[in-house]
Design an enzyme around this catalytic site. Structure first.
Site, short mmCIF file in Angstrom:
data_model
loop_
_atom_site.label_atom_id
_atom_site.label_comp_id
_atom_site.label_asym_id
_atom_site.label_seq_id
_atom_site.Cartn_x
_atom_site.Cartn_y
_atom_site.Cartn_z
N ASP A 92 0.80 -1.23 0.00
CA ASP A 92 0.00 0.00 0.00
C ASP A 92 0.84 1.28 0.00
OD1 ASP A 92 -2.48 -1.13 -0.35
OD2 ASP A 92 -2.68 -1.60 1.78
N ASP A 154 -7.05 -4.79 -4.28
CA ASP A 154 -6.78 -3.40 -3.91
C ASP A 154 -5.52 -2.86 -4.58
OD1 ASP A 154 -7.88 -5.23 -2.07
OD2 ASP A 154 -7.86 -3.77 -0.45
N1 GLY Z 1 -7.29 -1.74 1.04
C1 GLY Z 1 -8.08 -2.24 2.10
C2 GLY Z 1 -9.51 -1.90 2.00
O1 GLY Z 1 -10.04 -1.57 0.96
O2 GLY Z 1 -10.15 -1.98 3.02
#
Ligand code: GLY
Length: 374
Positions: A92, A154
């Site tokens: 992330d 994600d």
């Molecule tokens: N990237 C984690 C979520 O969407 O909660």
């Protein structure tokens, strides 16, 4: 602006007034979910760290308010310590440094921000598994856990950091890695009907797919709405950076699934495919993210197809503004009724900072601010 968008200027005014107010209580910190009217702060290592500074930059680009700029810069500087904590970094980094350093660099040309974002891009690229063509999502959450074969939907939103790094440096490696990950997503995550898996586990040595996992969705075969939204926006951005039709086709397929499964108020429940005995609270953040992706998609398709996407994105945002927005209470969040992680029972009816961020990004786009931080 057409009459049907009369609400946009009013909404923008509400947003800018409220952010001016909440910036004084939230400060240079990293809010995640709001409980009882107040944002709970997360550690700067958490994946959500970029959204508040990103939101400040969105408002700053219109208002040019130095106090907002200063807070965004302070948040960015706090993330320097995170870049040095190697063991806590996961995929992330894209979310985190795109909305801090890349946004700062794109708006004001700050060279230190460019250096930070390139460092993050290098660290993100280092998570690429060449055997399976995927970016490894996480490190072990618990002692001894093996996450080396885990990839998640994600990550499509982390790829723009890599595309940007290739454009900025002229070095194609970042973009190649991003495309190879996106191709894996097209093959293994996006189903024929346009719904998506949240998690797929691969054998990290052979690269073979082992299994799909439910993750933040109800189950391996369900349709987590926020994951669907990540896929729409991420695939559209892969098309934006590469011009390759397969990413546009994927974005359209997922967008059709999302739009055709929306309820009457255009804001989805946390999962589109739930058994009747499972609760189905809304996830307003999924609506906001999807709206941003769908509005960008409207700019990418031909003029026959474009109006339907444009209108869908507008209608989701309008409903979020009118039915989910908190504009005059003491609540710090902007958009109510988000669900962070239903299976773990985490924040199942709360404002979420990423719901707020994407709502404001979509609104900014409707206002004509089309600079993409991604
Ligand atoms: N990237 C984690 C979520 O969407 O909660």
């Amino acid at each position: 602006m057409p009459d049907q968008l009369n609400w946009v200027n009013e909404a923008w005014q509400q947003v800018t007034q409220k952010i001016n107010r909440t910036s004084k209580t939230i400060g240079a910190n990293f809010p995640h979910a709001s409980e009882n009217g107040t944002y709970i702060l997360a550690e700067p290592h958490w994946w959500t760290a970029g959204f508040w500074p990103g939101l400040l930059w969105l408002v700053y680009q219109d208002m040019k308010d130095d106090a907002l700029k200063q807070l965004a810069e302070e948040c960015e500087a706090k993330l320097d310590a995170v870049q040095n904590e190697y063991y806590r970094l996961d995929h992330d980094m894209g979310f985190m440094w795109t909305l801090t350093s890349v946004a700062h660099y794109k708006l004001l040309g700050n060279e230190d921000s460019k250096r930070r974002a390139l460092l993050a891009a290098n660290l993100l690229m280092g998570r690429f598994n060449v055997n399976g063509n995927f970016i490894r999502a996480w490190n072990p959450w618990t002692e001894g856990e093996d996450n080396s074969g885990i990839a998640i939907i994600d990550c499509m939103m982390n790829l723009p950091l890599l595309y940007w790094a290739s454009e900025e440096t002229g070095d194609p490696r970042f973009k190649s890695v991003a495309k190879r990950h996106a191709d894996t997503v097209l093959e293994h995550f996006i189903r024929n009907d346009g719904s998506v898996h949240h998690i797929v586990r691969f054998d990290p040595e052979s690269g073979q797919r082992i299994e799909a996992i439910g993750g933040q969705g109800h189950g391996p075969d369900s349709a987590w709405s926020r994951g669907t939204a990540w896929a729409i926006y991420g695939s559209t951005l892969s098309y934006h950076y590469t011009g390759e039709a397969k990413y546009l086709e994927a974005a359209k397929r997922v967008a059709h699934f999302f739009i055709s499964h929306l309820p009457e108020d255009f804001v989805p429940a946390w999962d589109f495919r739930l058994p009747v005995n499972i609760e189905s609270p809304k996830d307003s953040s999924a609506g906001a993210i999807a709206a941003c992706g769908i509005l960008l998609l409207a700019d990418k398709v031909n003029s026959v197809e474009s109006p339907a996407y444009q209108r869908a994105g507008e209608m989701i945002l309008e409903s979020l503004y009118k039915n989910y927005g908190d504009w005059d209470g003491s609540e710090e969040g902007l958009i109510l009724h988000g669900t962070s992680h239903f299976p773990e029972g985490k924040y199942t009816d709360n404002p979420l900072i990423y719901g707020d961020y994407y709502f404001v990004e979509g609104l900014a786009r409707l206002k004509g601010f089309k600079e993409l931080f991604w």
